[in-house]
Design an enzyme around this catalytic site. Structure first.
Site, PDB file in Angstrom:
ATOM      1  N   ALA A   1       8.492   4.451   6.726  1.00 44.60           N
ATOM      2  CA  ALA A   1       8.373   3.566   6.478  1.00 44.60           C
ATOM      3  C   ALA A   1       6.943   2.729   6.957  1.00 44.60           C
ATOM      4  CB  ALA A   1       9.604   2.785   6.563  1.00 44.60           C
ATOM      5  N   LYS A   2       6.679   1.647   6.548  1.00 46.70           N
ATOM      6  CA  LYS A   2       5.734   0.490   7.223  1.00 46.70           C
ATOM      7  C   LYS A   2       5.603   0.750   8.752  1.00 46.70           C
ATOM      8  CE  LYS A   2       3.504   0.251   2.952  1.00 46.70           C
ATOM      9  NZ  LYS A   2       3.795  -0.615   2.272  1.00 46.70           N
ATOM     10  N   ARG A   3       7.107   0.344   9.614  1.00 45.89           N
ATOM     11  CA  ARG A   3       7.170   0.355  10.444  1.00 45.89           C
ATOM     12  C   ARG A   3       7.065   1.772  11.520  1.00 45.89           C
ATOM     13  NH1 ARG A   3      12.751   1.424   8.317  1.00 45.89           N
ATOM     14  NH2 ARG A   3      13.199   3.509   8.839  1.00 45.89           N
ATOM     15  N   ASP A   4       6.421   3.351  10.680  1.00 45.68           N
ATOM     16  CA  ASP A   4       6.354   3.610  11.428  1.00 45.68           C
ATOM     17  C   ASP A   4       4.953   4.107  11.748  1.00 45.68           C
ATOM     18  OD1 ASP A   4       8.974   5.611  11.156  1.00 45.68           O
ATOM     19  OD2 ASP A   4       8.876   5.784   9.475  1.00 45.68           O
TER      20      ASP A   4
ATOM     21  N   ASP B   1       0.902  -1.059  -0.180  1.00 38.65           N
ATOM     22  CA  ASP B   1       0.357  -0.095  -0.130  1.00 38.65           C
ATOM     23  C   ASP B   1       0.909   1.263  -0.052  1.00 38.65           C
ATOM     24  OD1 ASP B   1      -2.061  -1.360  -0.294  1.00 38.65           O
ATOM     25  OD2 ASP B   1      -2.643  -1.522   2.178  1.00 38.65           O
TER      26      ASP B   1
END
Ligand code: GLU
Length: 309
Positions: A247-250, A17
């Site tokens: 990034a997605k980890r955020d 996404d």
């Protein structure tokens, strides 16, 4: 609205996404194109991706939910293989292509000339004769050679004027055109597809600014429109709370994550437009009004730091 024969585009890679950084870049690409009367096109850069069947569709749905529209059907890069190969054949006919059997490791370990940027291709396979080339091919089987561009010495330095960054220049090494696994390289595909789609305005993240001199070089060697007939705007990235690229980890950084956290797309659009200086915080502004307010010269030149609260 001025009318313009050219096109802008947004070219996401369907690897998952879109996050706020991608969405913000897409919104800028739309604003740059539409505010200059250009068409706005979509291209799915799926050359390099394990096909995630749904990813491209979800990306397009998210862009539409944000209020963006585009002209015609999205173009898929994987459907353009014949054109990519034809471009390589043209370069080859001009003596500008050679086989390269180097592994990443061999390239990293080879001595480079003092003025070469780190990671530049050291030229190991560049000047092989027929017999050496056959032996090298044989030696790496079942792996196949990659194809590299033999960059003419006089063309190594390329420069262009970026609408946001000003003059950008860079030296190109012998870039890969087709990898050993048969995949067409990003730089070649972008250049061939932009030209075929009539794109004359490229708006993308400024992490790609360093690729642009190589793309300009390819445009020139292929006789395709190049700057100043091609316009570039490399836009600032969005950073996460730690200061690294978002990034997605955020956390919740995609439209669906944010919707699940109660933040609707219209609110995301306000956050993005406020971050671009186009609206007051929490102000809801329609797309037509955004276009009227858009002024490239007034855009923030610094990365936007996303803080979830
Ligand atoms: N597909 C690239 C990306 O998602 C963008 C390529 C381009 O705009 O030229 O980062």
């Amino acid at each position: 609205m001025p009318s313009h024969a050219g096109s802008g585009r947004y070219a996401p890679s369907p690897s998952g996404d879109l996050h706020l950084g991608n969405l913000r870049t897409a919104m800028l690409a739309w604003l740059f194109a539409r505010s200059t009367g250009r068409r706005f096109l979509m291209r799915i850069e799926d050359l390099d991706r394990a096909r995630d069947a749904g990813a491209a569709e979800r990306q397009l749905a998210d862009l539409a939910a944000l209020g963006l529209d585009w002209d015609g059907e999205p173009v898929r890069q994987t459907e353009r293989a014949a054109e990519h190969e034809a471009a390589i054949a043209r370069l080859d006919a001009a003596g500008l292509v050679y086989e390269c059997t180097c592994t990443r490791r061999e390239i990293a370990e080879a001595p480079t000339a003092p003025h070469d940027p780190p990671g530049a291709y050291p030229g190991t396979c560049r000047d092989r004769d027929e017999a050496e080339r056959a032996a090298a091919r044989e030696a790496i089987l079942p792996r196949l050679p990659a194809l590299r561009l033999r960059v003419p010495e006089a063309e190594r330095e390329q420069a262009f004027d970026d609408l946001l960054l000003g003059r950008v220049s860079g030296a190109g090494d012998d870039l890969v055109l087709r990898r050993g696994d048969g995949a067409i390289a990003y730089n070649l595909a972008v250049v061939v597809d932009d030209a075929a789609m009539g794109v004359d305005q490229v708006v993308r993240g400024d992490d790609l600014a360093s690729s642009t001199p190589r793309q300009v070089l390819l445009q020139r060697l292929l006789g395709l429109p190049a700057p100043p007939a091609m316009e570039y705007a490399h836009v600032p990235l969005v950073l996460g709370p730690t200061g690294a690229r978002l990034a997605k980890r955020d956390g919740a950084v995609t439209l669906s994550d944010l919707a699940a956290a109660g933040v609707e797309p219209a609110r995301v659009r306000s956050l993005l437009t406020a971050s671009l200086g186009l609206a007051a915080p929490a102000e809801r502004v329609g797309m037509a009004e955004l276009l009227a307010r858009f002024d490239p010269a007034a855009l923030p030149r610094e990365p936007w730091v996303w803080r979830p609260e």
